[in-house]
Design a protein around this motif. Structure first.
Motif, PDB file in Angstrom:
ATOM      1  N   HIS A   1      -8.698  15.257   7.658  1.00  0.00           N
ATOM      2  CA  HIS A   1      -8.802  15.781   9.015  1.00  0.00           C
ATOM      3  C   HIS A   1      -9.875  16.879   9.040  1.00  0.00           C
ATOM      4  N   PRO A   2     -10.643  16.964  10.103  1.00  0.00           N
ATOM      5  CA  PRO A   2     -11.670  18.001  10.194  1.00  0.00           C
ATOM      6  C   PRO A   2     -11.126  19.418  10.004  1.00  0.00           C
ATOM      7  N   LEU A   3      -9.902  19.664  10.421  1.00  0.00           N
ATOM      8  CA  LEU A   3      -9.316  20.986  10.249  1.00  0.00           C
ATOM      9  C   LEU A   3      -9.187  21.344   8.761  1.00  0.00           C
ATOM     10  N   SER A   4      -8.842  20.366   7.945  1.00  0.00           N
ATOM     11  CA  SER A   4      -8.749  20.618   6.500  1.00  0.00           C
ATOM     12  C   SER A   4     -10.113  20.965   5.930  1.00  0.00           C
ATOM     13  N   ARG A   5     -11.120  20.245   6.368  1.00  0.00           N
ATOM     14  CA  ARG A   5     -12.478  20.528   5.889  1.00  0.00           C
ATOM     15  C   ARG A   5     -12.944  21.919   6.301  1.00  0.00           C
ATOM     16  N   ALA A   6     -12.531  22.343   7.478  1.00  0.00           N
ATOM     17  CA  ALA A   6     -12.982  23.631   7.994  1.00  0.00           C
ATOM     18  C   ALA A   6     -12.238  24.804   7.362  1.00  0.00           C
ATOM     19  N   ARG A   7     -10.961  24.651   7.105  1.00  0.00           N
ATOM     20  CA  ARG A   7     -10.185  25.804   6.662  1.00  0.00           C
ATOM     21  C   ARG A   7     -10.002  25.908   5.156  1.00  0.00           C
ATOM     22  N   LEU A   8     -10.269  24.843   4.401  1.00  0.00           N
ATOM     23  CA  LEU A   8     -10.105  24.895   2.951  1.00  0.00           C
ATOM     24  C   LEU A   8     -11.457  25.033   2.266  1.00  0.00           C
ATOM     25  N   ASP A   9     -11.527  25.901   1.274  1.00  0.00           N
ATOM     26  CA  ASP A   9     -12.762  25.967   0.493  1.00  0.00           C
ATOM     27  C   ASP A   9     -12.816  24.734  -0.410  1.00  0.00           C
ATOM     28  N   ALA A  10     -13.918  24.560  -1.104  1.00  0.00           N
ATOM     29  CA  ALA A  10     -14.142  23.342  -1.891  1.00  0.00           C
ATOM     30  C   ALA A  10     -13.043  23.116  -2.931  1.00  0.00           C
ATOM     31  N   ARG A  11     -12.642  24.160  -3.625  1.00  0.00           N
ATOM     32  CA  ARG A  11     -11.614  24.012  -4.672  1.00  0.00           C
ATOM     33  C   ARG A  11     -10.264  23.624  -4.076  1.00  0.00           C
TER      34      ARG A  11
ATOM     35  N   ARG B   1       0.865  -1.176   0.000  1.00  0.00           N
ATOM     36  CA  ARG B   1       0.000   0.000   0.000  1.00  0.00           C
ATOM     37  C   ARG B   1       0.904   1.228   0.000  1.00  0.00           C
ATOM     38  N   PHE B   2       0.463   2.268  -0.666  1.00  0.00           N
ATOM     39  CA  PHE B   2       1.265   3.478  -0.813  1.00  0.00           C
ATOM     40  C   PHE B   2       0.449   4.672  -0.348  1.00  0.00           C
ATOM     41  N   THR B   3       1.103   5.557   0.381  1.00  0.00           N
ATOM     42  CA  THR B   3       0.406   6.687   0.990  1.00  0.00           C
ATOM     43  C   THR B   3       0.975   8.002   0.473  1.00  0.00           C
ATOM     44  N   GLY B   4       0.070   8.922   0.216  1.00  0.00           N
ATOM     45  CA  GLY B   4       0.447  10.285  -0.141  1.00  0.00           C
ATOM     46  C   GLY B   4      -0.280  11.245   0.781  1.00  0.00           C
ATOM     47  N   ARG B   5       0.378  12.342   1.101  1.00  0.00           N
ATOM     48  CA  ARG B   5      -0.212  13.305   2.033  1.00  0.00           C
ATOM     49  C   ARG B   5      -0.222  14.699   1.428  1.00  0.00           C
ATOM     50  N   ALA B   6      -1.143  15.504   1.909  1.00  0.00           N
ATOM     51  CA  ALA B   6      -1.246  16.910   1.501  1.00  0.00           C
ATOM     52  C   ALA B   6      -1.776  17.704   2.692  1.00  0.00           C
ATOM     53  N   ASP B   7      -1.798  19.020   2.529  1.00  0.00           N
ATOM     54  CA  ASP B   7      -2.264  19.940   3.575  1.00  0.00           C
ATOM     55  C   ASP B   7      -1.594  19.617   4.907  1.00  0.00           C
ATOM     56  N   GLU B   8      -0.247  19.631   4.854  1.00  0.00           N
ATOM     57  CA  GLU B   8       0.568  19.402   6.059  1.00  0.00           C
ATOM     58  C   GLU B   8       0.263  18.061   6.718  1.00  0.00           C
TER      59      GLU B   8
END
Length: 96
Positions: free
Chosen positions: A58-68, A32-39
């Motif tokens: 993470h909920p923080l990503s959902r809260a601070r990033l707009d849809a795009r 399995r291979f993992t990639g990460r974004a947004d810190e």
């Protein structure tokens, strides 16, 4: 008789090499291979062929990033996982 023995030894060596290659490919295929974004707050996991198996946001990503931006970060995490799978394949089978 000596030629036959040499041919048999080469054949056995080829068969052993083929078994090792088959085992290596099977091991790579199961990884399995993992990639990460947004810190690291968005994590995508793919199989060896790049099929998305898991996506964690993470909920923080959902809260601070707009849809795009969220979509871009998700795409980036998936691409990084796919790149990791490709790098592992290239290490296993150079030139493939």
């Amino acid at each position: 008789m000596r030629e036959l023995d040499e041919a048999m030894a080469r054949l056995e060596a080829l068969m052993a090499g083929a078994r090792q290659a088959e085992e290596a490919v099977a091991e790579w295929s199961a990884r399995r291979f993992t990639g990460r974004a947004d810190e690291g707050r968005i994590e995508a996991t793919t199989d060896a062929l790049g099929v998305l198996l898991d996506l964690r946001i993470h909920p923080l990503s959902r809260a601070r990033l707009d849809a795009r931006r969220l979509a871009d970060a998700i795409t980036s995490a998936i691409a990084r996982a796919e790149e990791a799978a490709e790098a592992a394949r290239n290490a296993l089978m150079p030139g493939a």
